[in-house]
Design a protein around this motif. Structure first.
Motif, PDB file in Angstrom:
ATOM      1  N   LEU A 246       0.808  -1.223   0.000  1.00  0.00           N
ATOM      2  CA  LEU A 246       0.000   0.000   0.000  1.00  0.00           C
ATOM      3  C   LEU A 246       0.842   1.275   0.000  1.00  0.00           C
ATOM      4  N   PHE A 247       1.995   1.229   0.650  1.00  0.00           N
ATOM      5  CA  PHE A 247       2.789   2.446   0.869  1.00  0.00           C
ATOM      6  C   PHE A 247       3.666   2.721  -0.360  1.00  0.00           C
ATOM      7  N   VAL A 248       3.001   3.008  -1.486  1.00  0.00           N
ATOM      8  CA  VAL A 248       3.712   3.267  -2.743  1.00  0.00           C
ATOM      9  C   VAL A 248       3.980   4.759  -2.904  1.00  0.00           C
ATOM     10  N   VAL A 249       2.913   5.563  -2.835  1.00  0.00           N
ATOM     11  CA  VAL A 249       3.058   7.019  -2.902  1.00  0.00           C
ATOM     12  C   VAL A 249       2.543   7.595  -1.584  1.00  0.00           C
ATOM     13  N   PRO A 250       3.427   7.902  -0.632  1.00  0.00           N
ATOM     14  CA  PRO A 250       2.976   8.461   0.648  1.00  0.00           C
ATOM     15  C   PRO A 250       2.706   9.958   0.537  1.00  0.00           C
ATOM     16  N   ILE A 251       1.622  10.395   1.160  1.00  0.00           N
ATOM     17  CA  ILE A 251       1.304  11.826   1.266  1.00  0.00           C
ATOM     18  C   ILE A 251       1.006  12.108   2.740  1.00  0.00           C
ATOM     19  N   HIS A 252       1.775  12.991   3.352  1.00  0.00           N
ATOM     20  CA  HIS A 252       1.541  13.331   4.751  1.00  0.00           C
ATOM     21  C   HIS A 252       0.849  14.684   4.825  1.00  0.00           C
ATOM     22  N   MET A 253      -0.339  14.696   5.430  1.00  0.00           N
ATOM     23  CA  MET A 253      -1.076  15.941   5.612  1.00  0.00           C
ATOM     24  C   MET A 253      -0.557  16.645   6.862  1.00  0.00           C
TER      25      MET A 253
END
Length: 485
Positions: free
Chosen positions: A328-335
């Motif tokens: 699942l952790f292919v493209v990480p986006i941290h808000m």
């Protein structure tokens, strides 16, 4: 024999002129098979069912016929004399992504078939297969192609503008997120969004969907932490009537409902281990099997997931599968939290003020300077969600005008955040609170001790602790974020 529904051929490229005899005819099915005897058998069966068929015996000829006929359905043998069938399939899908490819493979090559499904094949057939199975696969591919919503090209943003009007923020931190969304949205890569509660993770997921080629398809959101674990599998994958007590009708499930679009799995780290295994299998094969069903079916879904926990910490604790995490952790986006986004809080508050005022039929002119200053220095433990709640309160309880300090909720102005140099209350050294450890502490400190101990007792699961304490999970998330600030 299975009744075959014929494709209308209403979409695509290089369509014949309207009114011509060719314009009303369905596109042929393209059969790429290098064995002449099998070519003849497959072609005869398809023709008897009413299909037009174009045939090729090599990968080179197959690609040429593909460009000529632009088929909706392709039958592809993976073992071709001049080229790997998987490579050919990927070339065809790059030229026309909406094509449904049915791969054909020998009995000893199941791994190849699974690899093809991961690469975008609609279905696979393992030799030998009977006529009914063969025609059923073709029918399913044709129906799936016709039912798929028409694609629309992704919007082309100009410059550094936000990707969607609802996803506000012009700070440097948000500009980086907008850029990442624009870049990642064009792909099929899974996106993993992290961030504190209330930072806008679902809005981020929706921005990915709206900026992608799947924007015309459905966006299905599922909160894995808000659904009882014994019902979660049914919510994700569906069920058939009678599969368990209370299953009074067939239910498609979120994965099937998102076919052609995006499935957003919020609070993914709260998913039960048994369901994590099934989700991993779904990600690998794109096959959905409802509870109680005997046969799976293929769906075309893009996965976006989110959590307000540290996913790697969940892996280390054994609460989340490591192989699923890496899948699942292919493209990480941290808000980022709102307190780290500078003037974004004013932008969000003023946009909310305008929207809520229109909904309530009132007229407000903005925020006065004192309110803006307070908003900028406030830690906002509830992040964007807290801003919206404050502004909604202002609009509902006041007639209009410029928002001043006296209009703000009492709970907001009477309880400022504690000084940054004030240390948090220390916890007892035992695993759970004792009466001796609580005597002499404030009620707020006792509340924090009890909540943290309950969460620890339930393996770090906030939803489970919330059920024990008879509060909503969002309440615990907000309190924990407030303690960090």
């Amino acid at each position: 024999m299975t009744q075959v529904t014929r494709s209308t051929g209403s979409e695509g490229h290089a369509r014949p002129a309207a009114g011509s005899a060719e314009a009303s005819r369905p596109r042929p099915i393209l059969l790429i098979e290098d064995t002449p005897s099998l070519q003849m058998v497959y072609r005869s069966v398809l023709a008897s069912a009413g299909h037009r068929v174009a045939v090729a015996g090599t990968a080179a000829e197959g690609l040429s016929r593909f460009r000529e006929t632009l088929p909706n359905v392709v039958l592809l043998d993976l073992m071709l004399p001049d080229r790997n069938g998987l490579d050919l399939m990927q070339d065809m899908l790059r030229l026309r992504p909406e094509t449904n490819v049915i791969v054909i493979t020998a009995n000893g090559s199941i791994n190849k078939a699974v690899e093809a499904m991961r690469a975008g094949a609609h279905e696979f057939l393992v030799k030998p297969f009977d006529e009914q199975r063969f025609l059923g696969a073709v029918e399913n591919a044709s129906l799936a192609r016709e039912a798929r919503p028409a694609r629309r090209p992704p919007p082309q943003p100009a410059g550094p503008a936000p990707v969607t009007g609802a996803f506000l923020g012009s700070s440097e931190a948000m500009a980086r997120i907008h850029a990442k969304i624009r870049s990642a949205a064009r792909s099929m890569a899974t996106i993993f969004i992290t961030g504190e509660s209330g930072t806008g993770k679902e809005l981020c997921a929706l921005a990915v969907h709206d900026t992608s080629p799947r924007a015309a398809g459905p966006f299905i959101a599922l909160n894995c932490g808000a659904i009882p674990q014994d019902l979660l599998e049914s919510e994700v994958f569906g069920h058939v009537k009678g599969s368990f007590t209370g299953a009074i009708a067939d239910k498609p499930g979120a994965a099937a409902a998102a076919d052609g679009g995006t499935l957003f799995l919020d609070e993914i780290c709260e998913m039960a281990p048994a369901l994590q295994t099934k989700l991993l299998r779904f990600l690998q094969t794109s096959m959905v099997q409802p509870v109680g069903a005997t046969r799976p079916r293929k769906v075309n879904v893009r996965i976006v997931c989110a959590t307000n926990r540290d996913p790697l910490d969940a892996v280390r604790r054994g609460h989340f599968r490591e192989d699923l995490y890496y899948r699942l952790f292919v493209v990480p986006i941290h808000m980022p939290p709102l307190r780290d986004r500078g003037n974004d809080v004013i932008e969000i508050a003023e946009a909310a003020l305008s929207r809520f005022a229109a909904e309530e039929g009132r007229e407000f002119f903005g925020l006065d300077a004192e309110v803006k200053a307070l908003f900028r220095r406030h830690p906002w433990p509830g992040n964007v969600r807290q801003v919206l709640n404050v502004i909604r309160n202002v609009v509902v309880l006041n007639e209009g005008g410029l928002v001043t300090m006296r209009m703000l909720p009492d709970a907001f102005t009477d309880h400022p955040s504690p000084p940054e140099d004030l240390p948090p209350p220390s916890l007892p050294t035992t695993d759970e609170p004792t009466l001796d450890g609580l005597i002499g502490r404030t009620l707020a400190e006792i509340e924090q001790i009890v909540i943290e101990a309950t969460i620890a007792r339930h393996g770090g699961s906030v939803p489970k602790a919330a059920r024990m304490l008879d509060v909503s999970p969002s309440t615990l998330y907000r309190k924990r974020e407030a303690w960090k600030s």
